[in-house]
Every structure is written in structure tokens, then in C-alpha cells.
Design a protein around this motif. Structure first.
Motif, short mmCIF file in Angstrom:
data_model
loop_
_atom_site.label_atom_id
_atom_site.label_comp_id
_atom_site.label_asym_id
_atom_site.label_seq_id
_atom_site.Cartn_x
_atom_site.Cartn_y
_atom_site.Cartn_z
N GLN A 13 0.83 -1.19 0.00
CA GLN A 13 0.00 0.00 0.00
C GLN A 13 0.88 1.25 0.00
O GLN A 13 2.03 1.23 0.45
N ALA A 14 0.31 2.33 -0.50
CA ALA A 14 1.02 3.61 -0.49
C ALA A 14 1.45 3.94 0.95
O ALA A 14 0.69 3.73 1.89
N PRO A 87 2.08 5.36 -5.44
CA PRO A 87 1.56 4.62 -6.60
C PRO A 87 2.43 4.83 -7.85
O PRO A 87 2.57 3.90 -8.66
N THR A 90 5.15 2.33 -8.93
CA THR A 90 4.80 1.05 -9.53
C THR A 90 5.54 0.85 -10.84
O THR A 90 5.50 1.71 -11.73
N VAL A 112 2.38 -0.56 -6.13
CA VAL A 112 1.99 0.25 -4.98
C VAL A 112 0.54 0.68 -5.18
O VAL A 112 0.22 1.40 -6.14
N SER A 113 -0.31 0.25 -4.29
CA SER A 113 -1.73 0.58 -4.40
C SER A 113 -2.05 1.84 -3.61
O SER A 113 -1.44 2.13 -2.59
N SER A 114 -3.03 2.58 -4.11
CA SER A 114 -3.40 3.85 -3.45
C SER A 114 -4.46 3.63 -2.39
O SER A 114 -5.02 2.56 -2.25
#
Length: 114
Positions: A13-14, A87, A90, A112-114
Motif C-alpha cells: 500500500q502507499a 503509486p 509502480t 503500490v496501491s493507493s
């Protein structure tokens, strides 16, 4: 023949952290620079960070203060500690060494997810 094996990629995660590692093996007499590059979808491959045999480092402006590159000359390894991930970080991350010939790893995906 020289082989580079990267590890440590994944989904985070971010704001999170990941540590990438790259191990070089094979017919290596000395390594000049070791570095990490990345390529996001639809974009060109770009330098992330590089470290010389003497320990001098250079970082892309976008990662300064968040990423740290280090190397172990005895083990022919280079690491990339990535903190405060965004993000836009990524990408597929590639390890590269110069001996002075250049060798590339196959890459490891960082998402990397927001």
C-alpha cells in the motif's frame, strides 16, 4: 556467464516499504557500479539509484529521501530499501551491474496501491 537474480518485489500500500535485493554470480572479477532501474507501463526505463565500488551513490530526484541503495562487495549483492512508497513507484525494477560490461537482471515487479 554472469547471472543476476532479483528478489523482494510485491504488492504494497502507499506509504509502505519494500526491500529489493540483487545477487550477482558467475564469472565476476570485479564490479564497478551496481544499480537499480525501473520501467513503468508505457514509459521508458529510468535510473532509480546507482552505487559505485567506492560507495558513492546517485539517485533519481523522484526517489531522493525515500530510497536507499547499498551494496556488499564481498557477496556481490546490491539492495534497494524503498520507503514511503507511492503509486507512481509502480514498475518493474531491474538490477544492473557493470564490470565494465553491463549485465541486467530479469526484473521484479513492484506494485503500490493507493
Amino acid at each position: 556467464q554472469v547471472h543476476l537474480v532479483e528478489s523482494g518485489g510485491g504488492l504494497v500500500q502507499a506509504g509502505g516499504s519494500l526491500r529489493l535485493s540483487c545477487a550477482a554470480s558467475g564469472r565476476i572479477f570485479s564490479i564497478n557500479t551496481m544499480g537499480w532501474y525501473r520501467q513503468a507501463p508505457g514509459k521508458q526505463r529510468e535510473l532509480v539509484a546507482v552505487i559505485t565500488s567506492g560507495g558513492s551513490t546517485n539517485y533519481a530526484d523522484s526517489v531522493k529521501g525515500r530510497f536507499t541503495i547499498s551494496r556488499d562487495n564481498a557477496k556481490n549483492t546490491v539492495n534497494l530499501q524503498m520507503n514511503s512508497l507511492k503509486p507512481e513507484d509502480t514498475a518493474v525494477y531491474y538490477c544492473k551491474i557493470t564490470t565494465p560490461w553491463a549485465y541486467w537482471g530479469k526484473g521484479t515487479l513492484v506494485t503500490v496501491s493507493s
